[in-house]
Enzyme design. Structure first.
Site, PDB file in Angstrom:
ATOM      1  N   SER A 296       0.831  -1.215   0.000  1.00 55.99           N
ATOM      2  CA  SER A 296       0.000   0.000   0.000  1.00 55.99           C
ATOM      3  C   SER A 296       0.865   1.265   0.000  1.00 55.99           C
ATOM      4  O   SER A 296       0.372   2.359  -0.253  1.00 55.99           O
ATOM      5  CB  SER A 296      -0.950   0.012   1.203  1.00 55.99           C
ATOM      6  N   HIS A 297       2.175   1.112   0.304  1.00 57.97           N
ATOM      7  CA  HIS A 297       3.048   2.292   0.321  1.00 57.97           C
ATOM      8  C   HIS A 297       4.336   2.067  -0.473  1.00 57.97           C
ATOM      9  O   HIS A 297       5.343   2.730  -0.243  1.00 57.97           O
ATOM     10  CB  HIS A 297       3.317   2.731   1.767  1.00 57.97           C
TER      11      HIS A 297
ATOM     12  N   ASP B 250      -5.009   0.734   1.265  1.00 58.10           N
ATOM     13  CA  ASP B 250      -5.571  -0.596   1.025  1.00 58.10           C
ATOM     14  C   ASP B 250      -6.999  -0.506   0.495  1.00 58.10           C
ATOM     15  O   ASP B 250      -7.442  -1.394  -0.237  1.00 58.10           O
ATOM     16  CB  ASP B 250      -5.517  -1.437   2.307  1.00 58.10           C
TER      17      ASP B 250
HETATM   18  P1  NDP Z   1      -1.536  -3.783   8.890  1.00 60.61           P
HETATM   19  O1  NDP Z   1      -2.853  -3.877   9.561  1.00 60.61           O
HETATM   20  O2  NDP Z   1      -1.315  -4.571   7.666  1.00 60.61           O
HETATM   21  O3  NDP Z   1      -0.382  -4.214   9.910  1.00 60.61           O
HETATM   22  C1  NDP Z   1      -0.219  -3.528  11.106  1.00 60.61           C
HETATM   23  C2  NDP Z   1       0.894  -4.156  11.927  1.00 60.61           C
HETATM   24  O4  NDP Z   1       0.441  -5.408  12.430  1.00 60.61           O
HETATM   25  C3  NDP Z   1       2.151  -4.449  11.139  1.00 60.61           C
HETATM   26  O5  NDP Z   1       3.253  -4.212  11.950  1.00 60.61           O
HETATM   27  C4  NDP Z   1       2.012  -5.924  10.766  1.00 60.61           C
HETATM   28  O6  NDP Z   1       3.266  -6.588  10.609  1.00 60.61           O
HETATM   29  C5  NDP Z   1       1.281  -6.457  11.971  1.00 60.61           C
HETATM   30  N1  NDP Z   1       0.417  -7.588  11.666  1.00 60.61           N
HETATM   31  C6  NDP Z   1      -0.508  -7.677  10.680  1.00 60.61           C
HETATM   32  N2  NDP Z   1      -1.146  -8.861  10.761  1.00 60.61           N
HETATM   33  C7  NDP Z   1      -0.604  -9.538  11.808  1.00 60.61           C
HETATM   34  C8  NDP Z   1      -0.837 -10.815  12.388  1.00 60.61           C
HETATM   35  N3  NDP Z   1      -1.760 -11.648  11.901  1.00 60.61           N
HETATM   36  N4  NDP Z   1      -0.086 -11.173  13.457  1.00 60.61           N
HETATM   37  C9  NDP Z   1       0.851 -10.344  13.958  1.00 60.61           C
HETATM   38  N5  NDP Z   1       1.126  -9.114  13.444  1.00 60.61           N
HETATM   39  C10 NDP Z   1       0.394  -8.719  12.386  1.00 60.61           C
HETATM   40  O7  NDP Z   1      -1.141  -2.255   8.622  1.00 60.61           O
HETATM   41  P2  NDP Z   1      -2.103  -1.018   8.350  1.00 60.61           P
HETATM   42  O8  NDP Z   1      -3.019  -1.428   7.251  1.00 60.61           O
HETATM   43  O9  NDP Z   1      -2.694  -0.551   9.602  1.00 60.61           O
HETATM   44  O10 NDP Z   1      -1.060   0.059   7.822  1.00 60.61           O
HETATM   45  C11 NDP Z   1      -0.393  -0.144   6.587  1.00 60.61           C
HETATM   46  C12 NDP Z   1       0.625   0.917   6.351  1.00 60.61           C
HETATM   47  O11 NDP Z   1      -0.007   2.137   6.038  1.00 60.61           O
HETATM   48  C13 NDP Z   1       1.568   1.234   7.517  1.00 60.61           C
HETATM   49  O12 NDP Z   1       2.889   1.099   7.054  1.00 60.61           O
HETATM   50  C14 NDP Z   1       1.267   2.674   7.854  1.00 60.61           C
HETATM   51  O13 NDP Z   1       2.384   3.437   8.302  1.00 60.61           O
HETATM   52  C15 NDP Z   1       0.774   3.199   6.527  1.00 60.61           C
HETATM   53  N6  NDP Z   1      -0.021   4.419   6.704  1.00 60.61           N
HETATM   54  C16 NDP Z   1       0.571   5.612   6.437  1.00 60.61           C
HETATM   55  C17 NDP Z   1      -0.128   6.786   6.656  1.00 60.61           C
HETATM   56  C18 NDP Z   1       0.501   8.105   6.455  1.00 60.61           C
HETATM   57  O14 NDP Z   1      -0.140   9.116   6.720  1.00 60.61           O
HETATM   58  N7  NDP Z   1       1.720   8.185   5.997  1.00 60.61           N
HETATM   59  C19 NDP Z   1      -1.527   6.757   7.103  1.00 60.61           C
HETATM   60  C20 NDP Z   1      -2.026   5.433   7.381  1.00 60.61           C
HETATM   61  C21 NDP Z   1      -1.288   4.302   7.165  1.00 60.61           C
HETATM   62  P3  NDP Z   1       3.837  -6.904   9.125  1.00 60.61           P
HETATM   63  O15 NDP Z   1       4.208  -5.575   8.556  1.00 60.61           O
HETATM   64  O16 NDP Z   1       4.992  -7.810   9.338  1.00 60.61           O
HETATM   65  O17 NDP Z   1       2.712  -7.560   8.370  1.00 60.61           O
HETATM   66  O1  PYC Z   2      -2.857   4.653   3.581  1.00 59.77           O
HETATM   67  O2  PYC Z   2      -4.083   5.830   4.962  1.00 59.77           O
HETATM   68  C1  PYC Z   2      -3.143   5.709   4.165  1.00 59.77           C
HETATM   69  C2  PYC Z   2      -2.282   6.903   3.913  1.00 59.77           C
HETATM   70  C3  PYC Z   2      -2.586   8.193   4.140  1.00 59.77           C
HETATM   71  C4  PYC Z   2      -1.489   8.938   3.739  1.00 59.77           C
HETATM   72  C5  PYC Z   2      -0.564   8.077   3.272  1.00 59.77           C
HETATM   73  N1  PYC Z   2      -1.065   6.834   3.400  1.00 59.77           N
END
Ligand code: NDP
Ligand code: PYC
Length: 345
Positions: free
Chosen positions: A55-56, A196
């Protein structure tokens, strides 16, 4: 590198990490960033792709480029670092990306964390469009504990409210451990990351229940209904909502950045990067009394495994990294061809 193969319907090809960084660097430079900014963003984005943080990864390139073309962000910004106090560093990212601001402040931040035991970095006037773990994991690789929060753009309805206000507001944490990769988690405080939802919409897939609402505030599993006038929900009801509120306070109010609802990009069609703030807290655990912190975190992991846990946060990503290092980063062949064309343009 293996030749092109097919995964389901979609042709997949492999590219080495250094080659992908070089390609992305060329793309960023040819679309108006300085070489320094291009190198930092290219490394960040290629790292996400290498680790399977799709996703990033390269999925974000069109958003970066349309944002640069819109004039919303300054791709050549030069951050200003201020030494505020013994444990406090501030950076004005000058309407540029957050990661170059972090890089500019890193030496002073680490120096302060090592001398005082803890130091805080407040970044404002910054755009963060990436995964957050690349901002914390390197600190743990050098024996430090790091926590970071960043706020994004209004698209999440606070628990109990009627309309969106918060961003997807991730929290990332990294800690060293004695044997193995650092312990790292990185999670959006929304039920699902906005990226996502976009990916699901592109693939025509439904989301699991409980992720978002449509424009009438009704629960929906349709990602398009969420993106077109709907909104996301916090993860875990009132608990995720409280954490998202905390991120707004720490990443925006404390740093001097915008809340997720405070910027207006309507005059910049194509703008995608949230213009907000970011906070990092870095701790030197060698200052704590007793046994080494890395040994203690290793003991925690040992006990979690003994309790039956098979997957720690970060495990999937680190395993994907090992595979990518061995076999090349698996990418969609058409997407890669599209990236190569972007340099020619
Ligand atoms: P996920 O829900 O995919 O994962 C969140 C964390 O939980 C990760 O560290 C992941 O490890 C871990 N995880 C996932 N599934 C399991 C499991 N079954 N058991 C144990 N650990 C687990 O991430 P999000 O969808 O919440 O976020 C995705 C990305 O989006 C992040 O990198 C976040 O920084 C980015 N984001 C950026 C934003 C911005 O403003 N720049 C805004 C919002 C999100 P692993 O990575 O090893 O799967
Ligand atoms: O995936 O929510 C997101 C996000 C917001 C800004 C960058 N990534």
């Amino acid at each position: 590198m293996p030749a092109q193969s097919f995964s389901g319907e979609s042709p997949v090809t492999a590219i080495g990490f250094a080659e992908l960084v070089a390609l992305l660097h060329s793309i960023f430079v040819s679309h108006g960033t300085s070489s320094t900014v291009a190198q930092i963003l290219a490394h960040n984005c290629a790292s996400a792709e290498r680790d399977g943080a799709h996703s990033h990864g390269i999925f974000r390139i069109p958003g970066y480029l349309s944002t640069l073309a819109s004039g919303w962000v300054n791709g050549k910004a030069e951050p200003t670092v201020t030494d505020v106090a013994s444990g406090f560093v501030r950076v004005d990212a000058a309407n540029g990306f957050a990661q170059p601001a972090l890089e500019a402040a890193r030496p002073l931040l680490v120096q302060k964390a090592r001398s005082a035991g803890i130091a805080l970095l407040a970044i404002h006037n910054s755009h963060h469009f990436a995964a957050l773990w690349p901002d914390v994991e390197p600190f743990a690789e050098e024996g430090l504990v790091a926590l970071s929060v960043v706020n994004s753009m209004t698209c999440v309805v606070p628990h109990g409210a009627d309309r969106p206000l918060f961003g997807t507001n991730p929290i990332a944490f990294a800690a060293p451990r004695a044997d193995g990769m650092p312990i790292v988690f990185d999670l959006a405080t929304s039920a699902i990351a906005h990226g996502d939802v976009q990916i699901a919409a592109r693939k025509g897939e439904l989301l699991p229940p409980g992720m978002g609402v449509d424009s009438l505030g009704q629960p929906t599993r349709d990602p398009k209904a969420i993106l077109e006038g709907g909104a996301l929900l916090p993860f875990g009801g009132h608990k995720g909502s409280a954490l998202s509120m905390m991120v707004e306070l720490l990443a925006a109010a404390l740093t001097g950045g915008n809340f997720s609802f405070e910027f207006n990009w309507a005059d910049h069609p194509g703008a995608r990067t949230p213009w907000t703030g970011q906070l990092l807290i870095v701790i030197d655990p060698s200052k704590t009394a007793g046994q080494s912190f890395a040994e203690r975190s290793q003991e925690l992991v040992r006990q979690m495994h003994a309790a039956g846990l098979r997957r720690l946060p970060g495990d999937r990503r680190h395993r994907t990294r090992v595979r990518s290092d061995e076999q090349g980063i698996q990418v969609d062949a058409q997407e890669l061809a599209g990236l190569r064309k972007l340099v020619e343009q």
